[in-house]
Scaffold this active site. Structure first.
Site, PDB file in Angstrom:
ATOM      1  N   THR A  20       0.815  -1.212   0.000  1.00  0.00           N
ATOM      2  CA  THR A  20       0.000   0.000   0.000  1.00  0.00           C
ATOM      3  C   THR A  20       0.846   1.258   0.000  1.00  0.00           C
ATOM      4  O   THR A  20       0.482   2.272  -0.614  1.00  0.00           O
ATOM      5  CB  THR A  20      -0.942  -0.008   1.223  1.00  0.00           C
ATOM      6  OG1 THR A  20      -1.818  -1.133   1.135  1.00  0.00           O
ATOM      7  CG2 THR A  20      -1.778   1.260   1.293  1.00  0.00           C
ATOM      8  N   THR A  94       1.106  -4.650   4.077  1.00  0.00           N
ATOM      9  CA  THR A  94       0.768  -5.084   5.435  1.00  0.00           C
ATOM     10  C   THR A  94       0.141  -6.475   5.491  1.00  0.00           C
ATOM     11  O   THR A  94       0.146  -7.104   6.543  1.00  0.00           O
ATOM     12  CB  THR A  94      -0.191  -4.080   6.089  1.00  0.00           C
ATOM     13  OG1 THR A  94      -1.383  -3.972   5.300  1.00  0.00           O
ATOM     14  CG2 THR A  94       0.450  -2.707   6.224  1.00  0.00           C
TER      15      THR A  94
END
Length: 366
Positions: A20, A94
């Site tokens: 991200t 993540t």
């Protein structure tokens, strides 16, 4: 544990892998496509830190494979072959960061730190958390030593072992549900509150020297599957994993490590075929324990499975993979003994029952 106070410039290598923190809008959703230099340009540098960027690969971390992780492990070891490097920061998605961090930590033999970070909000957004997380990670990587591999996120410093993605979207995404954070970072100051417990590290596996993500013709890596127990659970999926060629299986049990007599029998059959079986739990926090028979942990251990202590499924799978890749592990009893060593950690009380204070150390740059 040593901390730097000498005021010298610290040379930190940032290894970019996507996620991200490097994701931009693609018309229907976000995907990783920003370079490491682009990501670095969004963050200020801590005073006294010089940074070099390595663009290793650029993927959403839900697409991470063992080949990616082993290539990253090799790159970390190659980077530390340069004695002038003071630390490494890895930008990572993540979703699977906890797995990569743990694999790196199991093989981390250097006093210099490896720090993983990322973001919950995409690259270039006005409220993005990536720049702050990257700044903090650089601050930690330029400051601490002898702590192994770390995860730095939302002002918190976590040990690789036991740390999981605990919240899907919130900024404070990571936690070890069974242990306190390792420390915190902010206002140009790093506070380390405890020393992480780590098993003796493994040498770089042979597979890491040749691993290339997406390469054709490469020798297949060991298959390690995760099977979850539930009410009405039966041995079907565990047996299917064995039939598919799994050399390791993580059984995600209920409670403190419980399943059924039928599953315990399937575990015994799998172990007899040379499959390593580790048992964890779907409960977020606390250690496993041999309490119940009738398919419980007592029977699963008697069938040859190894309990994972406080590690949960994703990191237990990494421990199995590392065991299977290690020349030290071999097969049979040797492999089981190595797996136990990688999984064993101090059995900690539930957080509500923990007693005593933590020792605090300030690691601030002079």
């Amino acid at each position: 544990m040593k901390r730097t106070h000498d005021g010298e410039t610290r040379r930190i290598v940032v290894i970019s892998t996507g996620g991200t923190i490097a994701s931009r809008w693609q018309g229907t959703g976000y995907a990783a496509d920003a370079s490491g230099s682009d990501v670095l340009a969004t963050a200020p540098l801590p005073e006294g830190v010089a940074v070099e960027v390595v663009d290793l690969f650029n993927v959403n971390s839900s697409r991470m494979t063992a080949a990616h992780q082993l290539a990253l492990l090799r790159t970390v070891h190659e980077t530390f072959a340069d004695p002038g490097v003071d630390g490494i920061v890895i930008t990572h998605g993540t979703d699977t960061l906890e797995e990569t961090a743990f694999l790196l930590d199991l093989h981390h033999t250097d006093a210099r730190p490896v720090v993983l970070t990322g973001a919950q909000r995409p690259f270039g957004t006005g409220d993005g958390d990536g720049p702050g997380n990257l700044y903090d990670a650089l601050q930690v990587a330029s400051t601490v030593r002898d702590l192994g591999v770390l995860v730095v996120f939302d002002g918190r410093v976590h040990a690789a072992r036991g740390t999981v993605k605990y919240r899907t979207l919130a900024a404070d995404a990571f936690s070890d549900p069974t242990a306190e954070r390792l420390g915190r970072v902010g206002f140009s100051r790093v506070d380390i509150e405890r020393q992480p417990e780590r098993p003796a590290p493994l040498p770089l596996p042979a597979a890491a020297r040749t691993a290339e993500p997406g390469a054709t013709g490469a020798a297949p890596l060991p298959r390690v599957d995760i099977v979850t127990h539930h009410s009405d659970g039966d041995p079907f999926l565990l047996n299917a994993a064995v039939a598919a060629g799994a050399r390791g299986i993580v059984l995600v049990a209920t409670g403190a490590g419980n399943a059924t007599p039928e599953i315990a029998a399937a575990v015994a059959d799998a172990v007899a075929r040379g499959v390593l079986v580790a048992v964890t739990t779907r409960v977020p926090s606390g250690p496993l324990a041999e309490i119940y028979t009738g398919g419980g942990a007592v029977d699963l251990v008697a069938a040859g499975a190894v309990l994972t202590g406080t590690l949960r499924a994703a990191q237990a799978r990494i421990a199995l993979l590392a065991t299977l890749l290690s020349e030290e592990g071999g097969t049979g009893a040797r492999a089981t003994a190595l797996l136990r060593r990688l999984l064993d950690g101090p059995v900690r009380a539930e957080p509500a029952l923990a007693t005593g204070g933590s020792r605090s150390a300030v690691a601030a740059r002079a």
